[in-house]
Design an enzyme around this catalytic site. Structure first.
Site, PDB file in Angstrom:
ATOM      1  N   TYR A 139       0.809  -1.210   0.000  1.00  0.00           N
ATOM      2  CA  TYR A 139       0.000   0.000   0.000  1.00  0.00           C
ATOM      3  C   TYR A 139       0.845   1.265   0.000  1.00  0.00           C
ATOM      4  O   TYR A 139       0.364   2.341  -0.345  1.00  0.00           O
ATOM      5  CB  TYR A 139      -0.928   0.025   1.217  1.00  0.00           C
ATOM      6  N   LYS A 184       2.744 -15.360   2.467  1.00  0.00           N
ATOM      7  CA  LYS A 184       2.742 -16.080   1.188  1.00  0.00           C
ATOM      8  C   LYS A 184       4.195 -16.389   0.833  1.00  0.00           C
ATOM      9  O   LYS A 184       4.710 -16.026  -0.225  1.00  0.00           O
ATOM     10  CB  LYS A 184       2.067 -15.229   0.104  1.00  0.00           C
ATOM     11  N   ASP A 216      -3.872 -17.652   1.640  1.00  0.00           N
ATOM     12  CA  ASP A 216      -5.057 -18.220   1.006  1.00  0.00           C
ATOM     13  C   ASP A 216      -5.693 -19.280   1.903  1.00  0.00           C
ATOM     14  O   ASP A 216      -6.916 -19.349   2.044  1.00  0.00           O
ATOM     15  CB  ASP A 216      -4.729 -18.793  -0.382  1.00  0.00           C
ATOM     16  N   ASP A 240      -5.392  -6.523   6.019  1.00  0.00           N
ATOM     17  CA  ASP A 240      -6.609  -5.861   5.564  1.00  0.00           C
ATOM     18  C   ASP A 240      -7.651  -6.903   5.166  1.00  0.00           C
ATOM     19  O   ASP A 240      -8.830  -6.832   5.562  1.00  0.00           O
ATOM     20  CB  ASP A 240      -6.260  -4.956   4.378  1.00  0.00           C
ATOM     21  N   ASP A 244     -10.974  -8.172   7.651  1.00  0.00           N
ATOM     22  CA  ASP A 244     -12.317  -7.967   7.116  1.00  0.00           C
ATOM     23  C   ASP A 244     -13.082  -9.285   7.031  1.00  0.00           C
ATOM     24  O   ASP A 244     -14.287  -9.337   7.302  1.00  0.00           O
ATOM     25  CB  ASP A 244     -12.255  -7.307   5.739  1.00  0.00           C
TER      26      ASP A 244
END
Length: 368
Positions: A139, A184, A216, A240, A244
């Site tokens: 980001y 990851k 994942d 993030d 959520d």
């Protein structure tokens, strides 16, 4: 203790839920003889209307001079397509305060299990604490774009990983002593760096069990079997996404507080947005805002005080009292729920007896 709190009510339902948190903090300082000073400032659409900026310099100065910041909500659809948007104020504030760790507790209450999209057996005993790196990663990396391609650079250095990892390990040590790094590392070089750094830091916290999970799989597991997790640690973008996803476990965003910790004063805010369609209707759930205030007190070592808030909230939930998003047996307005929780704190040795469900709504308006 003396505390100065910068209060940023913000937009939509922000001012309404903030008012309830202030009631609760006022009750705490009355019972525990603290001195809390509130310094109000504007942010978001409210600040744009007043000053033309979503984060006025005066607001930044107010926050930097405070011990902590309480933020209501930011966002207004009237500004969605404008050049200057309310959300820019929150992003800028995080940067100005040098906040690098976002902390989100996700707890499933037995009395609210029916609200979740998941089956009851999936969410029973869920109590997860998510540590999301907030100031670096993809980001904030370099971005490039031409007619045919685009690139977003994901960057981390060891110091950025170390500082949030220590916080997560320390939190796990005080809970169930289990920490899971979500990454990851089978694909990304930044994730491999995360693993190396976290493994090294683990040597200082050998009483904490350390596990690793690809993002994942973690996204699937947080829905299929969320009770397996204690503390989750992860990078900015993955955090993030995971936080959520975890937010749906409780069935309502109105129950989820958060904290952001950094190099200056910490910031506390509910996870929910500004919910503009509910603004000024006195129907919003203030519990996430109230629990954010409880997290603030915990940060300053005021454990008995924060515990008193949690106990009052638990009593209310246990009696199935609440706002409409909680599908309660007794429906309360935002202000009535705030009044009740504050009253329980003022008389914190008293437990709620089963209320007369026909009269409670009328009586609560004058409880304090």
């Amino acid at each position: 203790m003396k505390l100065t709190i910068a209060v940023l009510p913000g937009d939509g339902i922000g001012p309404e839920v903030m008012n309830q948190a202030i009631k609760v903090l006022d009750a705490i300082q009355t019972v525990f003889l603290h001195e809390i000073t509130y310094k109000y400032a504007a942010i978001g659409a409210d600040a744009i209307v007043q000053t033309g900026s979503p984060l006025p310099r005066m607001t930044v100065d107010t926050c930097l001079k405070a011990d902590a910041v309480l933020l209501g909500a930011v966002g207004d659809p009237a500004h969605d397509h404008a050049t200057v948007r309310p959300e820019q104020g929150l992003l800028s504030l995080r940067k100005k305060l040098k906040l690098f760790a976002n902390i989100r507790p996700v707890k499933a209450y037995d009395e609210l299990q029916h609200l979740s999209a998941l089956k009851v057996d999936r969410i029973k005993n869920v109590d997860v604490l998510i540590y999301r790196e907030l100031s670096s990663g993809i980001y904030f990396g370099q971005q490039t774009r031409d007619e045919h391609s685009a690139a977003d650079v994901c960057y981390y250095n060891k110091a950025e990983i170390e500082r949030i990892s220590h916080l997560a390990f320390q939190a796990a040590r005080l809970r169930n002593k289990r920490l899971t790094l979500v990454d990851k590392a089978n694909v990304l070089e930044t994730s491999r760096l995360w693993r190396e750094v976290v493994k090294d830091i683990h040597n200082e916290y050998l009483d904490v069990e350390l596990n690793f999970m690809y993002v994942d799989n973690a996204a699937m597991q947080v829905i299929q079997a969320p009770s397996q997790f204690d503390v989750l640690l992860t990078s900015n973008m993955f955090g993030d996404i995971i936080s959520d996803a975890a937010s749906v476990l409780t069935g309502t965003l109105g129950m989820l507080p958060s904290a952001s910790i950094g190099e200056t004063c910490p910031l506390y805010e509910p996870v929910h947005g500004s919910y503009p369609t509910a603004a000024k209707k006195d129907i919003a759930n203030p519990i996430a805002m109230i629990l954010s205030a409880a997290m603030l007190l915990e940060h300053f070592g005021l454990i008995a005080e924060s515990k008193t808030i949690y106990e009052a909230v638990n009593q209310v939930i246990g009696q199935q009292l609440g706002t409409e998003d909680m599908s309660p047996q007794v429906l309360l307005s935002c202000s009535e729920l705030g009044n009740l929780i504050a009253a329980l704190i003022l008389d914190h040795k008293t437990e709620i007896n089963p209320f007369n469900k026909e009269n409670i709504a009328q009586s609560l308006g004058t409880i304090i």
